[in-house]
Scaffold this motif. Structure first.
Motif, PDB file in Angstrom:
ATOM      1  N   ARG A 336       0.826  -1.213   0.000  1.00 61.66           N
ATOM      2  CA  ARG A 336       0.000   0.000   0.000  1.00 61.66           C
ATOM      3  C   ARG A 336       0.861   1.265   0.000  1.00 61.66           C
ATOM      4  NH1 ARG A 336      -3.282  -3.096   3.636  1.00 61.66           N
ATOM      5  NH2 ARG A 336      -2.221  -2.133   5.409  1.00 61.66           N
ATOM      6  N   ALA A 337       2.015   1.196   0.665  1.00 63.95           N
ATOM      7  CA  ALA A 337       2.873   2.381   0.770  1.00 63.95           C
ATOM      8  C   ALA A 337       3.903   2.474  -0.344  1.00 63.95           C
ATOM      9  CB  ALA A 337       3.590   2.380   2.125  1.00 63.95           C
ATOM     10  N   ALA A 338       4.070   1.422  -1.144  1.00 58.80           N
ATOM     11  CA  ALA A 338       5.138   1.374  -2.139  1.00 58.80           C
ATOM     12  C   ALA A 338       4.947   2.434  -3.221  1.00 58.80           C
ATOM     13  CB  ALA A 338       5.218  -0.007  -2.770  1.00 58.80           C
ATOM     14  N   VAL A 339       6.069   2.994  -3.662  1.00 55.98           N
ATOM     15  CA  VAL A 339       6.053   3.925  -4.792  1.00 55.98           C
ATOM     16  C   VAL A 339       6.761   3.314  -5.994  1.00 55.98           C
ATOM     17  CG1 VAL A 339       5.954   5.936  -3.273  1.00 55.98           C
ATOM     18  CG2 VAL A 339       8.174   5.104  -4.056  1.00 55.98           C
ATOM     19  N   VAL A 340       7.359   2.133  -5.806  1.00 55.78           N
ATOM     20  CA  VAL A 340       8.020   1.406  -6.892  1.00 55.78           C
ATOM     21  C   VAL A 340       7.365   0.033  -6.993  1.00 55.78           C
ATOM     22  CG1 VAL A 340      10.191   0.449  -7.755  1.00 55.78           C
ATOM     23  CG2 VAL A 340      10.189   2.632  -6.516  1.00 55.78           C
ATOM     24  N   ASP A 341       7.043  -0.383  -8.191  1.00 53.85           N
ATOM     25  CA  ASP A 341       6.408  -1.672  -8.416  1.00 53.85           C
ATOM     26  C   ASP A 341       7.344  -2.809  -8.024  1.00 53.85           C
ATOM     27  OD1 ASP A 341       4.089  -3.131  -9.898  1.00 53.85           O
ATOM     28  OD2 ASP A 341       5.925  -4.010 -10.727  1.00 53.85           O
ATOM     29  N   ARG A 342       6.783  -3.873  -7.470  1.00 54.73           N
ATOM     30  CA  ARG A 342       7.602  -5.009  -7.032  1.00 54.73           C
ATOM     31  C   ARG A 342       8.400  -5.601  -8.190  1.00 54.73           C
ATOM     32  NH1 ARG A 342       6.035  -6.479  -1.828  1.00 54.73           N
ATOM     33  NH2 ARG A 342       3.915  -5.867  -1.237  1.00 54.73           N
ATOM     34  N   ARG A 343       7.812  -5.670  -9.357  1.00 54.08           N
ATOM     35  CA  ARG A 343       8.536  -6.245 -10.505  1.00 54.08           C
ATOM     36  C   ARG A 343       9.702  -5.366 -10.927  1.00 54.08           C
ATOM     37  NH1 ARG A 343       3.361  -7.228 -14.217  1.00 54.08           N
ATOM     38  NH2 ARG A 343       2.901  -5.241 -13.187  1.00 54.08           N
ATOM     39  N   THR A 344       9.582  -4.065 -10.702  1.00 58.47           N
ATOM     40  CA  THR A 344      10.702  -3.165 -11.001  1.00 58.47           C
ATOM     41  C   THR A 344      11.875  -3.445 -10.071  1.00 58.47           C
ATOM     42  OG1 THR A 344       9.180  -1.453 -11.787  1.00 58.47           O
ATOM     43  CG2 THR A 344      11.399  -0.747 -11.174  1.00 58.47           C
ATOM     44  N   VAL A 345      11.576  -3.694  -8.796  1.00 60.00           N
ATOM     45  CA  VAL A 345      12.645  -4.045  -7.857  1.00 60.00           C
ATOM     46  C   VAL A 345      13.191  -5.433  -8.173  1.00 60.00           C
ATOM     47  CG1 VAL A 345      13.255  -4.340  -5.432  1.00 60.00           C
ATOM     48  CG2 VAL A 345      11.660  -2.528  -6.102  1.00 60.00           C
ATOM     49  N   ASP A 346      12.318  -6.361  -8.566  1.00 59.50           N
ATOM     50  CA  ASP A 346      12.794  -7.694  -8.976  1.00 59.50           C
ATOM     51  C   ASP A 346      13.855  -7.596 -10.068  1.00 59.50           C
ATOM     52  OD1 ASP A 346      10.986  -8.859  -7.251  1.00 59.50           O
ATOM     53  OD2 ASP A 346       9.762  -9.800  -8.808  1.00 59.50           O
ATOM     54  N   ALA A 347      13.728  -6.585 -10.937  1.00 58.94           N
ATOM     55  CA  ALA A 347      14.668  -6.443 -12.051  1.00 58.94           C
ATOM     56  C   ALA A 347      16.078  -6.125 -11.577  1.00 58.94           C
ATOM     57  CB  ALA A 347      14.178  -5.359 -13.007  1.00 58.94           C
ATOM     58  N   LEU A 348      16.235  -5.719 -10.310  1.00 60.37           N
ATOM     59  CA  LEU A 348      17.558  -5.424  -9.762  1.00 60.37           C
ATOM     60  C   LEU A 348      18.270  -6.682  -9.262  1.00 60.37           C
ATOM     61  CD1 LEU A 348      16.621  -2.266  -7.637  1.00 60.37           C
ATOM     62  CD2 LEU A 348      17.644  -2.310  -9.924  1.00 60.37           C
ATOM     63  N   LEU A 349      17.557  -7.799  -9.218  1.00 59.02           N
ATOM     64  CA  LEU A 349      18.162  -9.031  -8.743  1.00 59.02           C
ATOM     65  C   LEU A 349      19.168  -9.567  -9.762  1.00 59.02           C
ATOM     66  CD1 LEU A 349      15.915  -8.615  -6.727  1.00 59.02           C
ATOM     67  CD2 LEU A 349      15.303 -11.021  -6.933  1.00 59.02           C
ATOM     68  N   VAL A 350      20.142 -10.309  -9.276  1.00 64.06           N
ATOM     69  CA  VAL A 350      21.227 -10.790 -10.140  1.00 64.06           C
ATOM     70  C   VAL A 350      21.092 -12.290 -10.353  1.00 64.06           C
ATOM     71  CG1 VAL A 350      22.781  -8.967  -9.366  1.00 64.06           C
ATOM     72  CG2 VAL A 350      22.792 -11.172  -8.177  1.00 64.06           C
ATOM     73  N   PRO A 351      21.540 -12.790 -11.494  1.00 62.46           N
ATOM     74  CA  PRO A 351      21.452 -14.237 -11.733  1.00 62.46           C
ATOM     75  C   PRO A 351      22.445 -14.987 -10.863  1.00 62.46           C
ATOM     76  CG  PRO A 351      22.647 -13.164 -13.508  1.00 62.46           C
ATOM     77  CD  PRO A 351      22.108 -12.061 -12.646  1.00 62.46           C
ATOM     78  N   PRO A 352      22.134 -16.237 -10.522  1.00 63.57           N
ATOM     79  CA  PRO A 352      23.113 -17.051  -9.784  1.00 63.57           C
ATOM     80  C   PRO A 352      24.385 -17.220 -10.604  1.00 63.57           C
ATOM     81  CG  PRO A 352      20.938 -18.070  -9.733  1.00 63.57           C
ATOM     82  CD  PRO A 352      20.866 -16.945 -10.742  1.00 63.57           C
ATOM     83  N   THR A 353      25.511 -17.170  -9.923  1.00 65.05           N
ATOM     84  CA  THR A 353      26.796 -17.384 -10.570  1.00 65.05           C
ATOM     85  C   THR A 353      27.498 -18.558  -9.915  1.00 65.05           C
ATOM     86  OG1 THR A 353      27.838 -15.798  -9.065  1.00 65.05           O
ATOM     87  CG2 THR A 353      27.055 -14.936 -11.174  1.00 65.05           C
ATOM     88  N   THR A 354      28.612 -18.933 -10.490  1.00 69.10           N
ATOM     89  CA  THR A 354      29.381 -20.041  -9.898  1.00 69.10           C
ATOM     90  C   THR A 354      29.788 -19.681  -8.486  1.00 69.10           C
ATOM     91  OG1 THR A 354      30.238 -20.607 -12.084  1.00 69.10           O
ATOM     92  CG2 THR A 354      31.425 -21.474 -10.152  1.00 69.10           C
ATOM     93  N   ALA A 355      29.421 -20.523  -7.555  1.00 71.75           N
ATOM     94  CA  ALA A 355      29.684 -20.222  -6.144  1.00 71.75           C
ATOM     95  C   ALA A 355      31.159 -20.302  -5.849  1.00 71.75           C
ATOM     96  CB  ALA A 355      28.905 -21.192  -5.259  1.00 71.75           C
ATOM     97  N   THR A 356      31.616 -19.392  -4.985  1.00 75.05           N
ATOM     98  CA  THR A 356      32.977 -19.497  -4.465  1.00 75.05           C
ATOM     99  C   THR A 356      32.946 -20.337  -3.205  1.00 75.05           C
ATOM    100  OG1 THR A 356      32.626 -17.403  -3.297  1.00 75.05           O
ATOM    101  CG2 THR A 356      33.674 -17.300  -5.451  1.00 75.05           C
ATOM    102  N   GLY A 357      34.104 -20.660  -2.719  1.00 83.15           N
ATOM    103  CA  GLY A 357      34.181 -21.581  -1.594  1.00 83.15           C
ATOM    104  C   GLY A 357      33.817 -20.959  -0.271  1.00 83.15           C
ATOM    105  N   PRO A 358      33.600 -21.787   0.733  1.00 78.99           N
ATOM    106  CA  PRO A 358      33.304 -21.283   2.075  1.00 78.99           C
ATOM    107  C   PRO A 358      34.575 -20.806   2.751  1.00 78.99           C
ATOM    108  CG  PRO A 358      33.397 -23.659   2.122  1.00 78.99           C
ATOM    109  CD  PRO A 358      33.575 -23.257   0.669  1.00 78.99           C
TER     110      PRO A 358
END
Length: 361
Positions: A336-358
């Protein structure tokens, strides 16, 4: 406990629990800050420690405002106790197992002073406290003592020339996992973008006016993913998060809780589901929750993981379902309070990459 309005530029908040051996180095680092014309107060919230931490802080750091919380309220509740009373323009979050460089606080404050008004937070540069050297053939590259990062493989060495990155802010992957940007990168070669999805609660500065808009940490998360949740809510409210490269801390990674522990796995899995449910688009949230359910059923039926790990996944699923009414109510409130659409923020997410070690400190 409140700061008087306008008395200081920034309030530094450190939450501690049974960490007398760690908090002294952190507070010594804050005492040694080169502030110039920046004014600072420090609040330490002791989360019901039983090892004398509160007594140590009171006796050795009289300039610090000590809040002795009667119970362990986690990272979320402990920080909220302090943040609710902050009246300075900015609040800095600093882990009790992190030691700030001498210019850490002033660098963050001046960067925020010069930032655009929509920048609600800045992530510091968090480096691993340990030093490293390049791994060689004699180290056995499959050995557990070898750390694998995006720039190479490393061996911990107190005289080593290499510093590795713990975090330059938080990212969220398109599968819902939160990750530290730059994890295990060679600090001398890591040149990340200024903009980043979120801040790491280990070391960051927050604009308190933005907190009054979106609220504080979700205390039901207790710890882990709480910084990602708050960052996501800031993004939905139209704010941005940046990285302040010159503000540096050295972090004893996983000193407060081991990444291999049942405690960590439970909160990490449950809170990941909780955060995407609260904040992501419906399609992304549903996809992440269904994948977790299917994976849990698969590993349970096929016994592809040891029973203790399966049991932890089941506990996380049950706890998530128990939280679901709260999560959905928060989702509606944020929407209700959002001024940016959820899908617009989803677009900032990054694809999974090859994991580095622990890395285990």
């Amino acid at each position: 406990m409140n700061d008087a309005p306008g008395t200081v530029d920034v309030t530094v908040v450190t939450v501690t629990y049974d960490a007398a051996g760690l908090v002294r180095a952190c507070l010594d680092g804050l005492r040694a800050q080169e502030l110039g014309d920046v004014t600072m107060s420090v609040v330490v919230v002791d989360n019901g420690s039983r090892d004398g931490t509160a007594d140590l802080v009171a006796a050795e750091y009289p300039e610090v405002r000590l809040v002795a919380h009667p119970v362990n309220a986690g990272f979320t509740g402990g920080n909220n106790v302090a943040l609710a009373g902050v009246r300075s323009r900015y609040a800095v979050l600093l882990n009790n197992d992190a030691v700030p460089d001498p210019t850490f606080v002033a660098t963050l404050v001046r960067a925020m002073d010069g930032a655009a008004p929509d920048v609600a937070a800045m992530a510091a540069t968090v480096l691993l406290a340990a030093r490293f050297r390049p791994a060689g053939p004699e180290d056995g590259l499959d050995g557990t003592h070898v750390v694998h990062g995006p720039d190479g493989s490393w061996v911990e060495d107190p005289d080593g020339p290499v510093r590795l990155v713990n975090s330059t802010g938080n990212e969220v992957r398109t599968d819902g996992f939160g990750v530290d940007r730059g994890w295990l990168a060679d600090a001398s070669r890591h040149r990340p973008a200024r903009d980043v999805f979120g801040f790491s609660g280990a070391a960051a500065i927050l604009r308190t006016s933005a907190l009054r808009t979106v609220g504080l940490f979700d205390e039901r998360l207790f710890m882990y993913y709480e910084d990602t949740d708050l960052s996501w809510r800031l993004r939905l409210a139209g704010y941005r998060v940046e990285h302040c490269a010159g503000a540096v801390v050295s972090h004893v990674h996983a000193a407060s809780s081991s990444e291999g522990s049942d405690f960590f796995r439970f909160h990490d899995m449950r809170n990941r589901l909780a955060v995407v449910t609260k904040n992501a688009s419906a399609a992304l949230a549903l996809r992440c929750v269904l994948r977790f359910g299917l994976t849990t059923a698969s590993v349970g039926l096929r016994r592809r993981q040891p029973w203790p790990l399966v049991r932890t996944r089941l506990r996380a699923a049950r706890s998530y379902l128990g939280l679901l009414p709260h999560l959905l109510a928060e989702r509606r409130r944020t929407g209700r309070a959002a001024v940016v659409d959820r899908r617009t923020v989803d677009a900032l997410l990054v694809p999974p990459t090859t994991a580095t070690g622990p890395y285990r400190a």
